[in-house]
Design a protein around this motif. Structure first.
Motif, PDB file in Angstrom:
ATOM      1  N   PRO A  86       7.504 -58.303  20.780  1.00  0.00           N
ATOM      2  CA  PRO A  86       6.306 -57.562  21.233  1.00  0.00           C
ATOM      3  C   PRO A  86       5.269 -58.450  21.903  1.00  0.00           C
ATOM      4  CG  PRO A  86       6.940 -56.887  19.018  1.00  0.00           C
ATOM      5  CD  PRO A  86       7.754 -58.102  19.339  1.00  0.00           C
ATOM      6  N   LYS A  87       5.095 -59.678  21.422  1.00  0.00           N
ATOM      7  CA  LYS A  87       4.060 -60.553  21.978  1.00  0.00           C
ATOM      8  C   LYS A  87       4.485 -61.202  23.285  1.00  0.00           C
ATOM      9  CE  LYS A  87       1.024 -60.115  18.630  1.00  0.00           C
ATOM     10  NZ  LYS A  87      -0.320 -59.510  18.872  1.00  0.00           N
ATOM     11  N   VAL A 120       7.616 -60.616  25.174  1.00  0.00           N
ATOM     12  CA  VAL A 120       8.397 -59.840  26.134  1.00  0.00           C
ATOM     13  C   VAL A 120       7.706 -58.546  26.489  1.00  0.00           C
ATOM     14  CG1 VAL A 120      10.637 -58.757  26.581  1.00  0.00           C
ATOM     15  CG2 VAL A 120      10.521 -60.870  25.257  1.00  0.00           C
ATOM     16  N   GLY A 121       7.170 -57.850  25.494  1.00  0.00           N
ATOM     17  CA  GLY A 121       6.566 -56.560  25.756  1.00  0.00           C
ATOM     18  C   GLY A 121       7.535 -55.446  25.421  1.00  0.00           C
ATOM     19  N   SER A 122       7.011 -54.239  25.393  1.00  0.00           N
ATOM     20  CA  SER A 122       7.816 -53.099  24.961  1.00  0.00           C
ATOM     21  C   SER A 122       8.527 -52.397  26.100  1.00  0.00           C
ATOM     22  CB  SER A 122       6.928 -52.075  24.241  1.00  0.00           C
ATOM     23  OG  SER A 122       5.869 -51.651  25.099  1.00  0.00           O
ATOM     24  N   SER A 123       8.140 -52.654  27.342  1.00  0.00           N
ATOM     25  CA  SER A 123       8.739 -51.905  28.448  1.00  0.00           C
ATOM     26  C   SER A 123       8.900 -52.815  29.663  1.00  0.00           C
ATOM     27  CB  SER A 123       7.880 -50.693  28.815  1.00  0.00           C
ATOM     28  OG  SER A 123       6.571 -51.109  29.150  1.00  0.00           O
ATOM     29  N   VAL A 124       9.872 -53.710  29.617  1.00  0.00           N
ATOM     30  CA  VAL A 124      10.118 -54.570  30.767  1.00  0.00           C
ATOM     31  C   VAL A 124      11.017 -53.902  31.787  1.00  0.00           C
ATOM     32  CG1 VAL A 124       9.825 -56.672  29.424  1.00  0.00           C
ATOM     33  CG2 VAL A 124      12.082 -55.663  29.607  1.00  0.00           C
ATOM     34  N   GLY A 125      11.644 -52.771  31.409  1.00  0.00           N
ATOM     35  CA  GLY A 125      12.423 -52.013  32.377  1.00  0.00           C
ATOM     36  C   GLY A 125      13.749 -52.635  32.757  1.00  0.00           C
TER      37      GLY A 125
END
Length: 371
Positions: free
Chosen positions: A289-290, A292-297
């Motif tokens: 979460p910190k 990479v993130g939740s929505s890299v697509g």
């Protein structure tokens, strides 16, 4: 006035074909430059942050290069020899591990004692196959890599390319921005920003996660006493680049080796399993979460397809460009879908608002006088 869409598609299609042809013909030569460019892209945010702290671009680039050189020297002197030694020991121990597995299964499944059993023959052949092919595979990988480029050239060219690209990264981005067709500059900038967000979130973020988890698994498994802990940790960390796969492969490998080494010592086996459970908890709740993130697509299946396709077509160079190309194609595909859903082809003619009525002509004063 913008060029017709047919002509634009023709020009960009020709450019794409020329790019793929260039990669196919010169992929082996371009490998050091692709690696250097990837390193520069990965480290550009660090250089930008140092610039904001008051350092010049030259000083920031020099400091980063020095730190990276020290890290590489540390890896070469401390980690890589141990990694090679443990990998060789694991390959050589494969027959013994296979025999132990055969004995373990035979004690609990007596029907496997039949020498004509297919499963017994399979288990007996696994260790010999790994031992005979494991060294050949490693040697083949090394020899093929050396046939692509000279090791000396690679070691020299990559740092030089990375240094100069990192030094001039902002200038290159500005130069490319100045070459964008003016009719599409806003759209191209928006799409380029989305592609950079995907790459920054996935490549930079996921690579950082891989390094952290690989170091954690290696150190923790070695402290737990697992014989091939460094190898297992390196494998688990590297394969973490593909979500969920690293944990499954690393966990199965580590727990399997722990069962053979610590059979009967369930505390030690539980510690190995707890190491991977804690690593997955940290990855899923803190690191990913910190960083990479939740929505890299960038879906794991799409990533695997890109790696397989470009690797088969262009070799090692194709695998290096697979992730950026996959990210770019994903963003472009979402843009094309959004354009399609906003078009008359998708929404239908009835959804198009009627044209406003033509304004009623107003007679001028001298026309009124004539009337």
């Amino acid at each position: 006035m913008a060029l017709p869409m047919a002509q634009q598609a023709k020009y960009w299609g020709v450019a794409g074909v020329m790019f793929l042809l260039l990669m196919y013909l010169m992929g082996d030569v371009l490998v050091p430059f692709l690696v250097g460019g990837a390193i520069a892209y990965f480290l550009d945010p660090v250089a930008d942050r140092l610039q904001r702290a008051g350092m010049s671009r030259v000083a920031a680039t020099a400091l980063i290069t020095l730190l990276m050189f020290l890290v590489v020297v540390l890896l070469v002197l401390a980690v890589i020899p141990t990694l090679i030694q443990q990998t060789s020991a694991l390959v050589n121990a494969a027959p013994e591990i296979s025999r132990n597995l055969q004995t373990f299964l035979t004690e609990r499944f007596p029907e496997l004692s039949d020498e004509t059993s297919i499963m017994r023959k399979t288990l007996a052949d696994i260790g010999d196959f790994i031992q005979s092919k494991g060294g050949d595979l490693a040697q083949g990988i090394v020899s093929s890599a050396m046939s692509v480029i000279s090791a000396v050239i690679f070691i020299v060219v990559v740092p030089v390319v990375a240094f100069y690209l990192l030094l001039d990264w902002d200038k290159m981005v500005a130069r490319v921005d100045a070459m964008i067709p003016r009719d599409h500059v806003a759209t191209v900038r928006r799409l380029a920003g989305e592609i950079d967000d995907v790459l920054a979130g996935f490549v930079r973020g996921q690579l950082t996660v891989c390094l952290i988890l690989g170091a954690y698994y290696s150190v923790a498994l070695m402290l737990a006493g697992l014989q091939f802990g460094l190898v297992v940790g390196a494998i688990a960390g590297a394969v973490t680049f593909i979500p969920y796969v690293g944990a499954i492969i690393g966990g199965i490998l580590a727990i399997g080796l722990a069962l053979f080494q610590f059979w009967g010592d369930w505390v030690a086996i539980g510690i190995v399993a707890a190491i991977f459970a804690f690593g997955q908890f940290i990855e899923g709740n803190v690191l990913t979460p910190k960083l990479v993130g939740s929505s890299v697509g960038l879906h794991p299946v799409w990533l695997l397809l890109a790696l397989s396709a470009f690797g088969a077509l262009l070799g090692f160079a194709g695998m290096l460009i697979a992730v950026p190309v996959a990210a770019s194609l994903g963003v472009l595909m979402r843009f094309a879908i959004s354009q399609y859903q906003a078009s008359v082809l998708y929404r239908g003619v009835d959804s198009v608002p009627p044209a406003p009525p033509a304004p009623t002509p107003v007679a001028h004063e001298h026309e009124k006088d004539v009337v």
